[in-house]
Design a protein around this motif. Structure first.
Motif, mmCIF file in Angstrom:
data_model
loop_
_atom_site.group_PDB
_atom_site.id
_atom_site.type_symbol
_atom_site.label_atom_id
_atom_site.label_comp_id
_atom_site.label_asym_id
_atom_site.label_seq_id
_atom_site.Cartn_x
_atom_site.Cartn_y
_atom_site.Cartn_z
ATOM 1 N N ILE A 7 0.852 -1.188 0.000
ATOM 2 C CA ILE A 7 0.000 0.000 0.000
ATOM 3 C C ILE A 7 0.888 1.237 0.000
ATOM 4 N N ASN A 8 0.387 2.308 -0.575
ATOM 5 C CA ASN A 8 1.194 3.525 -0.644
ATOM 6 C C ASN A 8 1.512 4.077 0.741
ATOM 7 N N SER A 9 0.512 4.091 1.639
ATOM 8 C CA SER A 9 0.734 4.677 2.965
ATOM 9 C C SER A 9 -0.091 3.961 4.022
ATOM 10 N N ILE A 10 0.518 3.788 5.189
ATOM 11 C CA ILE A 10 -0.206 3.235 6.335
ATOM 12 C C ILE A 10 -0.612 4.338 7.308
ATOM 13 N N ASN A 11 -0.358 5.578 6.929
ATOM 14 C CA ASN A 11 -0.765 6.700 7.769
ATOM 15 C C ASN A 11 -2.287 6.758 7.839
ATOM 16 N N THR A 63 9.736 9.028 -0.704
ATOM 17 C CA THR A 63 9.371 8.932 -2.112
ATOM 18 C C THR A 63 9.579 10.277 -2.796
ATOM 19 N N LYS A 64 9.506 10.251 -4.115
ATOM 20 C CA LYS A 64 9.575 11.485 -4.889
ATOM 21 C C LYS A 64 8.624 11.387 -6.081
ATOM 22 N N PHE A 65 8.537 12.469 -6.829
ATOM 23 C CA PHE A 65 7.599 12.599 -7.949
ATOM 24 C C PHE A 65 6.150 12.657 -7.466
ATOM 25 N N GLY A 66 5.922 13.414 -6.394
ATOM 26 C CA GLY A 66 4.579 13.727 -5.938
ATOM 27 C C GLY A 66 3.733 12.525 -5.587
ATOM 28 N N VAL A 67 2.460 12.553 -6.044
ATOM 29 C CA VAL A 67 1.532 11.493 -5.661
ATOM 30 C C VAL A 67 1.888 10.163 -6.310
ATOM 31 N N TYR A 68 2.710 10.165 -7.343
ATOM 32 C CA TYR A 68 3.135 8.894 -7.948
ATOM 33 C C TYR A 68 3.943 8.075 -6.962
ATOM 34 N N CYS A 93 -4.314 2.271 -7.132
ATOM 35 C CA CYS A 93 -3.876 2.369 -8.524
ATOM 36 C C CYS A 93 -3.113 3.674 -8.743
ATOM 37 N N TRP A 94 -2.551 3.780 -9.939
ATOM 38 C CA TRP A 94 -1.939 5.022 -10.429
ATOM 39 C C TRP A 94 -0.649 5.411 -9.720
ATOM 40 N N GLN A 95 -0.057 4.506 -8.963
ATOM 41 C CA GLN A 95 1.162 4.851 -8.234
ATOM 42 C C GLN A 95 2.252 3.816 -8.469
ATOM 43 N N GLU A 143 -0.817 1.730 -16.364
ATOM 44 C CA GLU A 143 -1.814 1.183 -15.442
ATOM 45 C C GLU A 143 -2.595 0.010 -16.014
ATOM 46 N N HIS A 144 -3.034 0.093 -17.265
ATOM 47 C CA HIS A 144 -3.814 -1.024 -17.816
ATOM 48 C C HIS A 144 -3.021 -2.324 -17.869
#
Length: 381
Positions: A7-11, A63-68, A93-95, A143-144
């Motif tokens: 997962i991107n974040s557990i916060n 991480t870097k490149f914003g929400v990616y 998705c999208w990350q 993504e696809h």
């Protein structure tokens, strides 16, 4: 069986997915399934969360490149550890984490599954057309392929699956509806009393204060009706102000003394706030599942929601709340319907709220469906 969840974040401030992951992972642990979690958080920023989880957690930020959220630690970690797991579940998705896990799993022949968590909802394309153009470019090569090569894309409800098909083209994925939910609070939490002064009775909005949640519509509708119906319960708005200017604008436009902005609440206060409420209110423009809706139902609290909360059909059919469109008129209609009930009708709706939770939104049932599905998949591979 040994499962890796990424997962991107557990916060906890990141929203519902991490709460669902924690509850489902505990069910897995109780079923003798080993679970480990990888996130892309900066370790020092989530150490408390890491320490509180009863399974190994690896925070591989920054991480870097914003929400990616690109992390240069993720691919090396997967190369070293992925072989230890029977399957991987990707959340979101999208990350970068989805792309990296997909590539690593394909290389080692490991099955992976994806929970989009509403991130394929076409509402985002309609609301943010410039972002849609960027996503469409990424969709074809990024993504696809991640989604289409997954063993399955896991949806939390039928509505989410149907909406995802309208998001981007081409769309060729193997779909499977697993369900989602929460667990009933502990006896101590269920019996607790909210510690801050609150009016009785009250409606409650509980969540991040942001435009997507339709808080402006809720407050505007409530303000218009309150003068005509002084018997209407007060309105309590609880949660972090994710968009401070948006929140301030609502406060200045509708400075009613019957509207109480109380800010974030802790986990114990959350349960008591929901249990003591006359109803939960959520007129979101987009809500994949609405974990707080399931939490309210678990406490036997009816819900007043928009039809953009993807579990609205189950609630409407069960008579566990009121449903309307995500408009000012829709918000007014569900509030008026609620106050137009008799006391016996309100009591019946409270019973139905608990019943629909047990039938559809108990995390125990949803997770055991996931476990059975994964076992069958692995047995057939």
């Amino acid at each position: 069986m040994k499962i890796l969840r990424v997962i991107n974040s557990i916060n906890p401030h990141s929203g519902g997915p991490i709460e669902g992951l924690k509850k489902a992972s505990q069910v897995m642990l109780d079923a003798d399934i080993e679970v480990e979690v990888v996130s892309l958080d900066q370790a020092s920023e989530v150490q408390g969360e890491v320490d509180a989880m009863p399974w190994p957690v690896y925070a591989l930020g920054p991480t870097k490149f914003g929400v990616y959220s690109y992390s240069n630690q993720l691919t090396p970690w997967l190369k070293e550890h992925l072989s230890r797991f029977d399957a991987v579940i990707i959340h979101g998705c999208w990350q970068f984490h989805g792309y990296a896990v997909s590539k690593a799993c394909q290389k080692l022949g490991k099955p992976y599954y994806i929970y989009p968590h509403g991130m394929l909802d076409p509402w985002f394309n309609q609301t943010y057309p410039l972002k849609k153009l960027k996503k469409q470019l990424y969709w074809s090569w990024g993504e696809h392929p991640v989604l289409s090569k997954a063993k399955a894309v896991l949806f939390t409800c039928e509505e989410e699956r149907c909406l995802a098909r309208k998001s981007f083209s081409p769309y060729r994925v193997r779909e499977h509806v697993i369900g989602y939910g929460t667990s009933i609070a502990s006896e101590a939490d269920s019996a607790s009393v909210f510690t801050r002064p609150t009016p009785q009775p009250y409606f409650v909005f509980l969540g991040r204060v942001q435009e997507k949640k339709g808080v402006d519509l809720l407050v505007a509708a409530y303000s218009r009706l309150r003068s005509e119906h002084p018997e209407m319960p007060d309105l309590v708005i609880a949660g972090p102000e994710q968009q401070p200017e948006y929140a301030q604008s609502i406060k200045e436009t509708f400075p009613l003394p019957s509207i109480h902005w109380i800010g974030p609440v802790n986990s114990t206060d959350k349960w008591s706030l929901l249990r003591q409420a006359a109803a939960l209110t959520l007129v979101s423009h987009q809500e994949n599942f609405g974990l707080v809706v399931a939490e309210a139902l678990a406490m036997g609290t009816p819900v007043l929601i928009s039809d953009k909360v993807n579990i609205w059909r189950e609630i409407d059919e069960a008579g566990a709340g009121m449903v309307g469109p995500d408009t000012l008129e829709g918000a007014e209609t569900i509030l008026l319907k609620w106050i137009g009930q008799s006391s016996s009708e309100m009591a019946a709706m409270q019973r139905k709220a608990k019943q629909v939770f047990i039938e559809h939104f108990d995390i125990q049932k949803a997770t055991h469906r996931l476990i059975d599905f994964l076992k069958l998949e692995l047995d057939q591979s």
